[in-house]
Every structure is written in C-alpha cells, then in structure tokens.
Design a protein around this motif. Sequence first.
Motif, PDB file in Angstrom:
ATOM      1  N   GLY A  75       0.776  -1.238   0.000  1.00 13.25           N
ATOM      2  CA  GLY A  75       0.000   0.000   0.000  1.00 13.25           C
ATOM      3  C   GLY A  75       0.804   1.282   0.000  1.00 13.25           C
ATOM      4  N   GLU A  76       2.127   1.187  -0.008  1.00  7.66           N
ATOM      5  CA  GLU A  76       2.982   2.383   0.043  1.00  7.66           C
ATOM      6  C   GLU A  76       3.464   2.781  -1.355  1.00  7.66           C
ATOM      7  OE1 GLU A  76       5.112   3.670   3.048  1.00  7.66           O
ATOM      8  OE2 GLU A  76       3.492   2.953   4.323  1.00  7.66           O
ATOM      9  N   PHE A  77       3.867   4.025  -1.468  1.00  7.77           N
ATOM     10  CA  PHE A  77       4.536   4.516  -2.672  1.00  7.77           C
ATOM     11  C   PHE A  77       5.526   5.588  -2.243  1.00  7.77           C
ATOM     12  CE2 PHE A  77       4.852   7.576  -6.239  1.00  7.77           C
ATOM     13  CZ  PHE A  77       5.558   6.756  -7.092  1.00  7.77           C
ATOM     14  N   ARG A  78       6.757   5.167  -1.946  1.00  9.43           N
ATOM     15  CA  ARG A  78       7.809   6.088  -1.539  1.00  9.43           C
ATOM     16  C   ARG A  78       9.139   5.689  -2.162  1.00  9.43           C
ATOM     17  NH1 ARG A  78       9.638   6.113   3.266  1.00  9.43           N
ATOM     18  NH2 ARG A  78       9.167   4.045   3.680  1.00  9.43           N
ATOM     19  N   VAL A  79       9.623   4.496  -1.802  1.00  7.35           N
ATOM     20  CA  VAL A  79      10.989   4.103  -2.159  1.00  7.35           C
ATOM     21  C   VAL A  79      11.144   3.614  -3.591  1.00  7.35           C
ATOM     22  CG1 VAL A  79      11.586   3.585   0.237  1.00  7.35           C
ATOM     23  CG2 VAL A  79      10.771   1.736  -1.253  1.00  7.35           C
ATOM     24  N   SER A  80      10.036   3.399  -4.298  1.00 16.36           N
ATOM     25  CA  SER A  80      10.139   2.956  -5.695  1.00 16.36           C
ATOM     26  C   SER A  80       9.919   4.095  -6.677  1.00 16.36           C
ATOM     27  CB  SER A  80       9.128   1.833  -5.967  1.00 16.36           C
ATOM     28  OG  SER A  80       7.803   2.320  -5.877  1.00 16.36           O
ATOM     29  N   SER A  81       9.817   5.301  -6.186  1.00 16.68           N
ATOM     30  CA  SER A  81       9.576   6.454  -7.062  1.00 16.68           C
ATOM     31  C   SER A  81      10.862   6.877  -7.783  1.00 16.68           C
ATOM     32  CB  SER A  81       9.048   7.645  -6.244  1.00 16.68           C
ATOM     33  OG  SER A  81      10.076   8.160  -5.419  1.00 16.68           O
ATOM     34  N   ALA A  82      10.682   7.548  -8.881  1.00 23.23           N
ATOM     35  CA  ALA A  82      11.839   8.081  -9.629  1.00 23.23           C
ATOM     36  C   ALA A  82      12.589   9.082  -8.765  1.00 23.23           C
ATOM     37  CB  ALA A  82      11.361   8.747 -10.919  1.00 23.23           C
TER      38      ALA A  82
END
Length: 159
Positions: A145-152
Amino acid sequence: MTIKVGDTVPNVTLVRVTENGPDKVEAQEYFKGRKVALFSVPGAFTPTCSAKHLPGFVEKADDLKAKGVDEIACTAVNDAFVLSAWQQQNDAGDITMLADGNGEFAKALGLEMDGSGFGLGTRGQRFAMIVNDGKVEKVDVEAPGEFRVSSAEHMLETM
C-alpha cells in the motif's frame, strides 16, 4: 528468495513492447552491457501506477540518464498489449515496457504478491532497482500500500 544487491537478474522471458508489436526477450540478454533503471507496478491503469509511478519516471527520465542510466524500463504482470496502450495513453515512449504476463519474472525475483483480494490475482510487488550489466546494484521494495521508495525521485536521491 528475494533478489538482493549483487544478485544476477534471473533469466526468464519477458515481452518487450515495440512499435512493431510484442518482442520476446530473455532478461539476462536485455540487461547485459548497460545500466537500466527498472521499476515494477502491480498493474497498468491502476490508480497509483497511472497517477504517480509511471509519470514520475517519464518526468525524471532525463535526470536519470544524466546519472548514467542507459534505459528506463517498467515491468508489470500484464500482457504486452495492455502495457502498449498504457504507454501510449501516458505519453511514455521513452520508457521501455516489459510485459511479465504470467508473473514468471516477478516470481523469479521473489517479488510476487497476492492481489486476489482486489480481483487482481498474483502480481508483481511495487519496486524499483538499478541493474548494471545484469547485476542488481540497488533495489527498493515498497511495503504493501505504500509509494515512496520505488519512485523516480527516491531513485535519483539515492543513486
């Protein structure tokens, strides 16, 4: 076992989206001899993937290339036709789409997830990695449920 820094990318068949249609490619051959920023989304056309993940890599493509990345690729447990439509809809022609239709790449990486609670079946987890000449130099896997460390943006900050 989950892939980690220093590991070689597993050799499974992916399907690269091209202007001429789907093109089967062996993963080790694809990653050989170059530096690739690879990110994985649970599914094309899903909310976070379409609103944030793919657009971030489109927006930051030049910055990643300025840091030595030869190619930016996205993989998902979708077929090549779905990824092609998603690529076109998001004006993401600079991002190579690698279809993992049967989830074999995600499974070989140890990064599959169960999305059956949402009607998605088995999918790949959200992650980003740098693969240099077939070896993993960096890998960041999101918590559910996260979206932080895989961002550009995170990739750029930590390269």
